[in-house]
Design an enzyme around this catalytic site. Structure first.
Site, PDB file in Angstrom:
ATOM      1  N   SER A 125       0.836  -1.199   0.000  1.00 17.75           N
ATOM      2  CA  SER A 125       0.000   0.000   0.000  1.00 17.75           C
ATOM      3  C   SER A 125       0.870   1.247   0.000  1.00 17.75           C
ATOM      4  CB  SER A 125      -0.867  -0.039   1.255  1.00 17.75           C
ATOM      5  OG  SER A 125      -1.428   1.226   1.482  1.00 17.75           O
ATOM      6  N   TYR A 150      -2.595  -1.183  10.654  1.00 16.01           N
ATOM      7  CA  TYR A 150      -2.772  -1.827   9.347  1.00 16.01           C
ATOM      8  C   TYR A 150      -1.571  -1.503   8.449  1.00 16.01           C
ATOM      9  CZ  TYR A 150      -4.151  -2.155   4.477  1.00 16.01           C
ATOM     10  OH  TYR A 150      -4.141  -2.400   3.124  1.00 16.01           O
ATOM     11  N   LYS A 154       1.798  -3.752   6.632  1.00 16.07           N
ATOM     12  CA  LYS A 154       2.254  -3.755   5.229  1.00 16.07           C
ATOM     13  C   LYS A 154       3.758  -3.460   5.161  1.00 16.07           C
ATOM     14  CE  LYS A 154      -1.614  -4.698   3.239  1.00 16.07           C
ATOM     15  NZ  LYS A 154      -1.772  -6.049   2.680  1.00 16.07           N
TER      16      LYS A 154
HETATM   17  P1  NAD Z   1     -10.882  -7.848   0.852  1.00 19.85           P
HETATM   18  O1  NAD Z   1     -11.140  -7.862   2.317  1.00 19.85           O
HETATM   19  O2  NAD Z   1     -12.032  -7.680  -0.071  1.00 19.85           O
HETATM   20  O3  NAD Z   1     -10.095  -9.181   0.436  1.00 19.85           O
HETATM   21  C1  NAD Z   1      -9.232  -9.857   1.326  1.00 19.85           C
HETATM   22  C2  NAD Z   1      -9.636 -11.326   1.327  1.00 19.85           C
HETATM   23  O4  NAD Z   1      -8.758 -12.046   2.207  1.00 19.85           O
HETATM   24  C3  NAD Z   1     -11.060 -11.555   1.820  1.00 19.85           C
HETATM   25  O5  NAD Z   1     -11.747 -12.367   0.876  1.00 19.85           O
HETATM   26  C4  NAD Z   1     -10.888 -12.288   3.152  1.00 19.85           C
HETATM   27  O6  NAD Z   1     -11.938 -13.218   3.396  1.00 19.85           O
HETATM   28  C5  NAD Z   1      -9.551 -12.967   2.969  1.00 19.85           C
HETATM   29  N1  NAD Z   1      -8.796 -13.229   4.201  1.00 19.85           N
HETATM   30  C6  NAD Z   1      -8.563 -12.386   5.242  1.00 19.85           C
HETATM   31  N2  NAD Z   1      -7.775 -12.978   6.170  1.00 19.85           N
HETATM   32  C7  NAD Z   1      -7.490 -14.225   5.679  1.00 19.85           C
HETATM   33  C8  NAD Z   1      -6.717 -15.314   6.164  1.00 19.85           C
HETATM   34  N3  NAD Z   1      -6.081 -15.249   7.342  1.00 19.85           N
HETATM   35  N4  NAD Z   1      -6.633 -16.449   5.414  1.00 19.85           N
HETATM   36  C9  NAD Z   1      -7.285 -16.538   4.227  1.00 19.85           C
HETATM   37  N5  NAD Z   1      -8.042 -15.532   3.721  1.00 19.85           N
HETATM   38  C10 NAD Z   1      -8.133 -14.388   4.440  1.00 19.85           C
HETATM   39  O7  NAD Z   1      -9.778  -6.708   0.587  1.00 19.85           O
HETATM   40  P2  NAD Z   1      -9.257  -6.074  -0.784  1.00 19.85           P
HETATM   41  O8  NAD Z   1      -9.692  -4.671  -0.828  1.00 19.85           O
HETATM   42  O9  NAD Z   1      -9.542  -6.967  -1.913  1.00 19.85           O
HETATM   43  O10 NAD Z   1      -7.697  -6.052  -0.491  1.00 19.85           O
HETATM   44  C11 NAD Z   1      -6.836  -7.101  -0.901  1.00 19.85           C
HETATM   45  C12 NAD Z   1      -5.441  -6.824  -0.403  1.00 19.85           C
HETATM   46  O11 NAD Z   1      -5.010  -5.548  -0.895  1.00 19.85           O
HETATM   47  C13 NAD Z   1      -5.330  -6.741   1.125  1.00 19.85           C
HETATM   48  O12 NAD Z   1      -4.108  -7.316   1.516  1.00 19.85           O
HETATM   49  C14 NAD Z   1      -5.343  -5.258   1.393  1.00 19.85           C
HETATM   50  O13 NAD Z   1      -4.691  -4.945   2.595  1.00 19.85           O
HETATM   51  C15 NAD Z   1      -4.564  -4.734   0.187  1.00 19.85           C
HETATM   52  N6  NAD Z   1      -4.867  -3.328  -0.117  1.00 19.85           N
HETATM   53  C16 NAD Z   1      -6.154  -2.931  -0.303  1.00 19.85           C
HETATM   54  C17 NAD Z   1      -6.441  -1.584  -0.538  1.00 19.85           C
HETATM   55  C18 NAD Z   1      -7.864  -1.120  -0.718  1.00 19.85           C
HETATM   56  O14 NAD Z   1      -8.103   0.098  -0.625  1.00 19.85           O
HETATM   57  N7  NAD Z   1      -8.827  -1.985  -0.997  1.00 19.85           N
HETATM   58  C19 NAD Z   1      -5.394  -0.653  -0.630  1.00 19.85           C
HETATM   59  C20 NAD Z   1      -4.072  -1.093  -0.458  1.00 19.85           C
HETATM   60  C21 NAD Z   1      -3.829  -2.439  -0.200  1.00 19.85           C
END
Ligand code: NAD
Ligand code: UDP
Length: 339
Positions: A125, A150, A154
């Site tokens: 991120s 959070y 990262k």
């Molecule tokens: P999301 O919550 O929709 O997807 C994450 C998925 O991981 C979910 O389906 C959840 O059920 C699963 N999960 C969580 N913990 C788990 C575990 N211990 N074992 C197996 N599955 C697990 O989130 P997203 O927005 O799709 O984000 C995906 C990744 O991108 C994350 O790592 C998030 O931190 C990163 N990210 C997201 C954003 C954003 O704004 N959406 C920005 C920067 C980084």
């Protein structure tokens, strides 16, 4: 064509990435514990692509599940999305965040090592950058201490992966530093489905527009920006998904650990986003100004030159597309996948 393990593949960014992977001819295995998603997203991924993927319900912290999975499928590379992402919650239950995001990533990387799979794309991120840097942010700028737990997870995982690759040259790791993912697949069949009150701007805007929330609170109108509201780099989730395919191709050929910004390079203020959303979609979004949110910076947008030059990736979508696609998803699915 390769066999790709997608952790967290049922989630927002993961499901869009699965569509692009399947469309590109890859085989996909999703590992997800469904803590923040539902299998319905994966049903729809298969419906959209007319292709099937393999779903394993399980947790990245569970080494046995991982060993079985790597034993069963000949995985070539891993795209690692799984983790918790709610900034506010990470302040209340830090250990849970450290467990899923840090211990979970270590567990995954250890299992990869046991299975001799050394190619990894990690969801990082823009929050890892030191707040003292000014935008556009580039990958040579120093990282800092993120203002929330959070973001801290990262940064730690980035550093763990960097050190792991330094110790063993077989590793090939991409750190993708996302800016602000928004939008949805053009079909409106998959999109962002936050549980509870959304933390992020775009799902809040669409939920106000669809009548699920009264009004948007705009956090701060006294920043040193074009109109006083916070400026961010919004990136279409399909462009973001495609960046993973480009990073994967790059990592299949090269070794080491490298970071890339995934943003458009354009900053938009909260008011600009709200106004453009109303205009593009001909729908009203009630709002009020509220105090600044703790931990927010005034401005954050990317210098994406490294990703463009090295990954052969280029964002295709404009802000208007992002806003239209977010609304199309929300309109068709007013209460998300439960609709
Ligand atoms: P999301 O919550 O929709 O997807 C994450 C998925 O991981 C979910 O389906 C959840 O059920 C699963 N999960 C969580 N913990 C788990 C575990 N211990 N074992 C197996 N599955 C697990 O989130 P997203 O927005 O799709 O984000 C995906 C990744 O991108 C994350 O790592 C998030 O931190 C990163 N990210 C997201 C954003 C954003 O704004 N959406 C920005 C920067 C980084
Ligand atoms: N924001 C807002 N109201 C909301 C959610 C977000 O005004 O309900 C603002 C926030 O202060 C920031 C921008 O919208 O300036 C993007 O916030 P978001 O949480 O989506 O992403 P961040 O950049 O904080 O990761």
């Amino acid at each position: 064509m390769a066999n790709i393990l997608v952790t967290g593949g049922a989630g927002y960014i993961g499901s869009h990435t699965c569509v692009e992977l399947l469309n590109a001819g890859h085989d996909v295995v999703v590992l997800d514990n469904l803590s923040n998603s539902s299998v319905e997203s994966l049903n729809r991924v298969q419906e959209l692509t007319h292709k099937s993927l393999t779903f394993v319900e399980g947790d990245i912290r569970d080494g046995k599940t991982l060993d079985q999975l790597f034993g069963l499928y000949q995985i070539d590379a891993v795209i690692h999305f799984a983790g918790l992402k709610a900034v506010g919650e990470s302040q209340q239950i830090p250990l849970t965040y450290f467990d899923h995001n840090i211990a979970g990533s270590i567990s995954l990387v250890q299992a990869m090592q046991r299975a001799e799979v050394f190619k990894l794309v990690f969801s990082s991120s823009a929050t890892v950058y030191d707040e003292a840097n000014s935008s556009p942010l580039n990958e040579s700028m120093p990282t800092g201490m993120p203002s929330n737990n959070y973001g801290y997870t990262k940064l730690i995982v980035e550093q763990l992966l960097e050190k792991t690759s330094q110790a063993d040259v077989r590793w090939s790791i991409a750190l993708l530093r996302y800016f602000n993912p928004v939008g949805a697949h053009k079909s409106g069949r998959i999109g962002e489905d936050p549980q509870g009150i959304p933390n992020n701007l775009m799902p809040y805007v669409t939920q106000v527009a669809v009548g699920r929330r009264d009004k948007l609170s705009i956090y701060g109108n006294d920043y040193d920006t074009v109109d006083g509201t916070g400026v961010r780099d919004y990136i279409h989730v399909v462009d973001l998904a495609n960046a993973h395919l480009c990073a994967l191709n790059n990592r299949l050929e090269q070794h080491g650990c490298r970071a890339w910004n995934i943003g458009t390079g354009n900053g938009s203020s909260v008011l600009e986003v709200k106004d453009a959303f109303e205009k593009v979609n001909a729908v009203a979004v009630a709002f009020e100004f509220a105090p600044r949110r703790e931990g927010d910076v005034a401005t954050s947008f990317a210098d994406n030159a490294r990703a463009v030059a090295e990954l052969g990736w280029k964002p295709q979508y404009q802000l208007e597309d992002m806003l239209a696609d977010s609304w199309n998803w929300q309109k068709q699915n007013p209460i998300g996948y439960k609709s």
